[in-house]
Enzyme design. Structure first.
Site, mmCIF file in Angstrom:
data_model
loop_
_atom_site.group_PDB
_atom_site.id
_atom_site.type_symbol
_atom_site.label_atom_id
_atom_site.label_comp_id
_atom_site.label_asym_id
_atom_site.label_seq_id
_atom_site.Cartn_x
_atom_site.Cartn_y
_atom_site.Cartn_z
ATOM 1 N N LYS A 192 0.837 -1.200 0.000
ATOM 2 C CA LYS A 192 0.000 0.000 0.000
ATOM 3 C C LYS A 192 0.866 1.242 0.000
ATOM 4 O O LYS A 192 1.588 1.511 0.949
ATOM 5 C CB LYS A 192 -0.899 0.047 1.229
ATOM 6 C CG LYS A 192 -1.927 1.177 1.122
ATOM 7 C CD LYS A 192 -2.606 1.500 2.429
ATOM 8 C CE LYS A 192 -1.800 2.437 3.289
ATOM 9 N NZ LYS A 192 -1.553 3.757 2.669
ATOM 10 N N GLU A 266 10.445 0.359 10.224
ATOM 11 C CA GLU A 266 11.433 1.414 9.981
ATOM 12 C C GLU A 266 10.713 2.711 10.293
ATOM 13 O O GLU A 266 9.844 3.132 9.539
ATOM 14 C CB GLU A 266 11.915 1.324 8.526
ATOM 15 C CG GLU A 266 13.259 1.973 8.325
ATOM 16 C CD GLU A 266 13.140 3.427 7.956
ATOM 17 O OE1 GLU A 266 13.108 4.260 8.895
ATOM 18 O OE2 GLU A 266 13.072 3.727 6.762
ATOM 19 N N CYS A 300 13.468 10.257 7.180
ATOM 20 C CA CYS A 300 13.442 9.639 8.509
ATOM 21 C C CYS A 300 14.813 9.718 9.173
ATOM 22 O O CYS A 300 14.915 9.817 10.385
ATOM 23 C CB CYS A 300 12.954 8.210 8.435
ATOM 24 S SG CYS A 300 13.782 7.239 7.187
ATOM 25 N N GLU A 397 10.088 14.614 16.201
ATOM 26 C CA GLU A 397 10.504 14.580 14.796
ATOM 27 C C GLU A 397 9.641 15.599 14.046
ATOM 28 O O GLU A 397 8.430 15.444 13.938
ATOM 29 C CB GLU A 397 10.265 13.173 14.236
ATOM 30 C CG GLU A 397 10.648 13.025 12.786
ATOM 31 C CD GLU A 397 10.424 11.613 12.255
ATOM 32 O OE1 GLU A 397 9.356 11.030 12.506
ATOM 33 O OE2 GLU A 397 11.313 11.104 11.548
HETATM 34 P P1 NAI Z 1 1.946 7.593 8.877
HETATM 35 O O1 NAI Z 1 2.830 6.772 9.714
HETATM 36 O O2 NAI Z 1 0.543 7.769 9.311
HETATM 37 O O3 NAI Z 1 1.894 7.001 7.394
HETATM 38 C C1 NAI Z 1 2.729 6.033 6.861
HETATM 39 C C2 NAI Z 1 1.916 4.947 6.165
HETATM 40 O O4 NAI Z 1 1.137 4.238 7.108
HETATM 41 C C3 NAI Z 1 0.924 5.471 5.131
HETATM 42 O O5 NAI Z 1 0.892 4.588 4.050
HETATM 43 C C4 NAI Z 1 -0.397 5.420 5.884
HETATM 44 O O6 NAI Z 1 -1.514 5.308 5.040
HETATM 45 C C5 NAI Z 1 -0.221 4.171 6.710
HETATM 46 N N1 NAI Z 1 -1.056 4.078 7.909
HETATM 47 C C6 NAI Z 1 -1.585 5.083 8.661
HETATM 48 N N2 NAI Z 1 -2.265 4.573 9.690
HETATM 49 C C7 NAI Z 1 -2.166 3.237 9.619
HETATM 50 C C8 NAI Z 1 -2.659 2.164 10.416
HETATM 51 N N3 NAI Z 1 -3.379 2.369 11.505
HETATM 52 N N4 NAI Z 1 -2.359 0.903 10.049
HETATM 53 C C9 NAI Z 1 -1.610 0.666 8.963
HETATM 54 N N5 NAI Z 1 -1.144 1.631 8.171
HETATM 55 C C10 NAI Z 1 -1.401 2.912 8.493
HETATM 56 O O7 NAI Z 1 2.634 9.005 8.700
HETATM 57 P P2 NAI Z 1 1.935 10.387 8.261
HETATM 58 O O8 NAI Z 1 0.652 10.576 8.989
HETATM 59 O O9 NAI Z 1 1.890 10.453 6.799
HETATM 60 O O10 NAI Z 1 2.980 11.455 8.790
HETATM 61 C C11 NAI Z 1 2.953 11.877 10.136
HETATM 62 C C12 NAI Z 1 4.350 11.968 10.693
HETATM 63 O O11 NAI Z 1 4.946 10.692 10.684
HETATM 64 C C13 NAI Z 1 5.312 12.835 9.920
HETATM 65 O O12 NAI Z 1 5.221 14.161 10.249
HETATM 66 C C14 NAI Z 1 6.614 12.253 10.329
HETATM 67 O O13 NAI Z 1 7.031 12.786 11.554
HETATM 68 C C15 NAI Z 1 6.335 10.791 10.480
HETATM 69 N N6 NAI Z 1 6.706 10.016 9.292
HETATM 70 C C16 NAI Z 1 7.874 9.323 9.308
HETATM 71 C C17 NAI Z 1 8.276 8.627 8.201
HETATM 72 C C18 NAI Z 1 9.539 7.869 8.199
HETATM 73 O O14 NAI Z 1 10.008 7.463 7.144
HETATM 74 N N7 NAI Z 1 10.147 7.607 9.321
HETATM 75 C C19 NAI Z 1 7.506 8.628 6.963
HETATM 76 C C20 NAI Z 1 6.274 9.346 7.061
HETATM 77 C C21 NAI Z 1 5.922 10.020 8.180
#
Ligand code: NAI
Ligand code: MG
Length: 798
Positions: A192, A266, A300, A397
């Site tokens: 996804k 990750e 990240c 972060e």
């Molecule tokens: P997120 O962690 O919500 O999104 C990442 C992925 O997880 C997306 O594909 C999303 O649709 C999916 N997702 C969301 N809720 C889920 C659930 N309950 N079960 C399974 N999958 C789920 O991150 P978001 O909301 O886009 O960004 C928020 C913050 O997260 C950012 O400001 C940043 O601080 C952090 N982040 C960190 C990343 C990294 O690579 N370490 C990447 C993206 C965001």
């Protein structure tokens, strides 16, 4: 007269936009809606749709279908259907597909670079020079692994159907990091993409079609967190691989606890960027640009905490401010742009709010002076000084182009500040003194360390976090293990659910008074190198052959576990002694145990009721395991990876730190030794919970440890009700990894309780293991589980 130099300085850049007609045509052809890719077909059914926008213009690019449970189920079925054949293909056949994918991506490099830039907002310069070349490299590298899996991963099989959930910051690159190793190992996937950036994944699906990848091997389901949750919840998925926020990582850990699904996470970071006073300051300034202003800081592993040695701090900040003035923010498709748009209005709002909070908390904000475009989600490159380590912007972060800067005086203070975070993804260290730099690299708790460089990524190196930045690696050999399961584990059968044995405790005084302590065998816990009475003052009867009371063991409680963890935490020196020294100590343990063979064999017999012959056999196994791990202590070492030119990229096997180990009921002596020894051989300190029924074998070992120069606190032993003690261990923040060998319920409990600090877990899920069989209960897999890989990048050459 104006000098040419002056003209160059004041000259305006003309726009140099990259052509995007091909992408526009591609989007136009898909104006009816972007569908899922399931079982080799594009499926755009379903009522709910969402828009993906160009963050630089706020214009809608496409409408995408939102996947529901039904589509997830269809995708899992397709993946399951394809698995049988795909996993059985010779590695060479799979390699050819991966190789073809890599070539097709390269052929369409420009198209992908433009599409990615438009969907995400990142500069074309970066998608063109970094994202897409790394994507191709990842598929090439893993085509190579596919070619060799049979011989390089003997004894391992693909996990099965993998659910993969990725974020929006490197949409196609994260897809490559997930899909390439999964396919190479023989798995099939349901992936996804992030809802903000679904487009390159769709173009990738078209490439899968073009190269004739068998239907169902790769399935792409679009949607937001609900779709992600449906993937995690699906019963027929064998593994979840997630990249994203720590918050969602925790939700996923909890959601799949006890399901038997394999998991790699990750997650986020707040990575230190350490500048020592002898660093090449201009180089380090460029480093900061690449660390926190690359990809709008939506990285990240971004170096978001700049730590500068006091003496050079003002000079460094000055240089940084001057460099910030030259950064160009604007249209991502313009080839002369350094910083593009933040991915979404929501993310911009998040970053802005955090920056405002930083100002309110008294930090000084420095922003790049340039004017931002009127439309689009832009944020100026920034950094904070005068920050208090306890302030919000120092801990959270931000995930935008915003760093915080602090000073330190000594290298010790630098390491302390660097590790003053719950995260542990990456670190960048700048010094011209290689000794100093490598010493800092050893001290910092992070999965990836860059010396005099930053954000170096390559398929040939592992990547992943310590602590709450997650567990598991991506890239290189260490990453591939995430997509395999050992044949031994796969073949384990559910154990007869042992009846739960709840020892009835009584205060020791009472026991003595009632004459219950006739047998003078009252064991104690072993904590910090000392025998210790149970905190609650309770012991329980240990029953032996025929139900006879053969002694008493402490009924440990939470406090006992906490004390043991504290003792283990203090024994950190063990990880620092040479592997040779650890080996010597372990040999000594073996020798001393051998000298007391008769006593241990008799106790084994008396405890478990097994014959003298069987007891002797178990003792022998335990003894040989000790020698085996003594031998391995200085041999299970790391690697130097072949990555970019003129870089030494180390893969070091580091101990977790404090490990919690809960031993099984079966083979109480051999199993205990088989678990504790590999852990300490690798430099961990252990809090071990013995078999509940037969604790005396473990508690008697304290004398052996004592007389063998095992430093106090390296092995701590607590006895009592297994699952009560396991829960406290699993919840403890100082415990970095946990092994649990017990029932299914207990395994689920441990996985759930590990959410707090996201410790790595290895649980038996109620399956039985033959602890006397070397193939099942001994080997490198135990050492791999007792370590985490730290990748250190060291460039060379002038
Ligand atoms: P997120 O962690 O919500 O999104 C990442 C992925 O997880 C997306 O594909 C999303 O649709 C999916 N997702 C969301 N809720 C889920 C659930 N309950 N079960 C399974 N999958 C789920 O991150 P978001 O909301 O886009 O960004 C928020 C913050 O997260 C950012 O400001 C940043 O601080 C952090 N982040 C960190 C990343 C990294 O690579 N370490 C990447 C993206 C965001
Ligand atoms: Mg978008």
């Amino acid at each position: 007269m104006e000098q040419i130099r002056d003209i160059m300085r004041t000259m305006e850049y003309g726009p140099a936009p990259e052509a995007n007609e091909e992408v526009s045509a591609w989007l136009k052809a898909r104006a009816a809606g972007i569908g899922h890719f399931i079982g080799g077909k594009f499926i755009a059914s379903g009522k709910e749709r969402f828009a993906t926008v160009n963050p630089a213009t706020e214009a809608e690019l496409a409408r995408v279908v939102q996947g529901s449970e039904a589509e997830v189920d269809a995708a899992v079925k397709a993946a399951r259907g394809a698995f049988a054949k795909w996993s059985k293909l010779p590695g060479h056949e799979r390699a050819r597909y991966l190789y073809a994918i890599a070539r097709h991506i390269q052929k369409r490099e420009r198209f992908f670079a433009v599409l990615e830039s438009m969907d995400n907002g990142k500069p074309i310069r970066e998608t063109r020079d970094i994202d897409i070349p790394l994507v191709a490299r990842h598929f090439y590298h893993h085509a190579g692994w596919a070619e060799m899996v049979e011989s390089e991963f003997e004894g391992f099989s693909p996990v099965g159907v993998c659910g993969q959930i990725i974020p929006w910051n490197f949409p196609l690159l994260m897809l490559a990091w997930k899909i390439a190793p999964a396919l190479a190992a023989g798995n099939t996937v349901v992936l996804k993409p992030a809802e903000q950036t679904p487009l390159t994944a769709t173009a990738f699906a078209e490439i899968c079609e073009e190269v004739g990848l068998p239907a169902g091997v790769v399935n792409i389901v679009h949607g937001d967190g609900r779709t992600g949750a449906a993937i995690c919840a699906h019963e027929d998925i064998d593994k979840i691989a997630f990249t994203g926020s720590t918050e969602v990582g925790r939700i996923i850990r909890e959601a799949i606890a006890g399901s038997g699904k394999k998991l790699s996470l990750e997650l986020g970071g707040k990575s230190p960027f350490i500048v020592f006073e002898d660093a090449d300051l201009d180089g380090a300034v460029e480093g900061v640009v690449d660390a926190i202003w690359f990809n709008q800081g939506e990285v990240c592993c971004a170096g978001s905490r700049i730590l500068v040695q006091e003496g050079v701090a003002e000079r460094f900040y000055d240089k940084l401010r001057r460099r910030m003035e030259t950064l160009r923010v604007g249209n991502p498709l313009d080839k002369g742009i350094d910083v593009g748009a933040v991915v979404s209005a929501e993310q911009l709002q998040r970053v802005s709010a955090l920056v405002k909070q930083g100002e309110e908390e008294g930090c000084t904000l420095w922003r790049a002076p340039g004017v931002l475009p009127e439309r689009g989600y832009f944020f100026s490159p920034s950094f904070f000084t005068e920050v208090d380590p306890a302030s919000t912007v120092c801990g959270v972060e931000i995930f935008g182009p915003v760093a915080v800067a602090m000073t330190f005086r000594t290298p010790e203070e630098a390491a302390e500040l660097a590790n003053n975070t719950r995260y542990g993804l990456a670190a960048s260290i700048w010094s011209e003194n290689i000794n100093l730099a490598l010493d800092a690299a050893a001290k910092v708790k992070a999965g990836v360390v860059w010396v005099n460089c930053t954000n170096m990524l390559d398929a040939g190196s592992g990547f992943g976090g310590y602590r709450e930045s997650g567990f598991g690696r991506e890239g290189a050999r260490e990453g591939l293990y995430e997509y395999f399961v050992s044949d031994v584990e796969k073949a384990l059968k559910p154990a007869k659910e042992a009846e739960i044995f709840i020892p009835r405790g009584a205060p020791e005084e009472e026991r003595r008074f009632a004459g219950l302590s006739r047998i003078d065998r009252t064991a104690k816990n072993y904590v910090g190198g000392k025998q210790s009475r149970p905190d609650g003052g309770y012991s329980y009867d240990v029953l032996g052959k025929g139900g006879a009371v053969i002694g008493q063991a402490p009924l440990g409680n939470r406090k006992d576990i906490r004390n043991a963890v504290e003792a283990a935490a203090k024994a950190g020196g063990w990880g620092g002694v040479t592997a040779h020294n650890r080996a010597q100590v372990l040999y000594y343990v073996g020798e001393n145990l051998d000298a007391r063979r008769e006593e241990f064999e008799a106790l084994l017999s008396e405890s478990t009721g097994q014959s003298a012959k069987a007891a002797s056999a178990e003792f022998d196994v335990a003894l040989r395991r000790i020698f085996y791990y003594a031998a391995q202590a200085d041999k299970y070492d790391g690697a130097v990876h072949a990555t970019k030119s003129r870089h030494v990229t180390l893969a070091m096997n580091e101990p977790w730190g404090v490990m919690g180990i809960v031993a099984p009921e079966e083979a109480p002596f051999a199993a205990f030794v088989s678990l504790v020894l590999p852990a300490i051989a690798m430099g961990n300190r252990v809090v071990a919970v013995s078999s509940t029924r037969h604790p005396l074998l473990a508690t008697n070992l304290y004398q052996i440890f004592d007389t063998s120069d095992v430093p106090g606190g390296v092995v701590n032993i607590v006895t009592g009700e297994k699952d009560v003690l396991a829960k406290t261990l699993a919840e403890h923040d100082e415990v970095a990894a946990m092994w649990y060998f017990g029932g299914k319920k207990g395994s689920a409990m441990v996985e759930r309780a590990s959410c707090g600090n996201l410790k790595a877990t290895w649980v038996s899920d109620g399956r039985a293991r033959d602890w006397l069989d070397d193939r099942q209960a001994r080997g490198r897999e135990f050492l791999r589980r007792a370590t985490q890989v730290k990748n250190i990048w060291v460039p060379y050459g002038e």
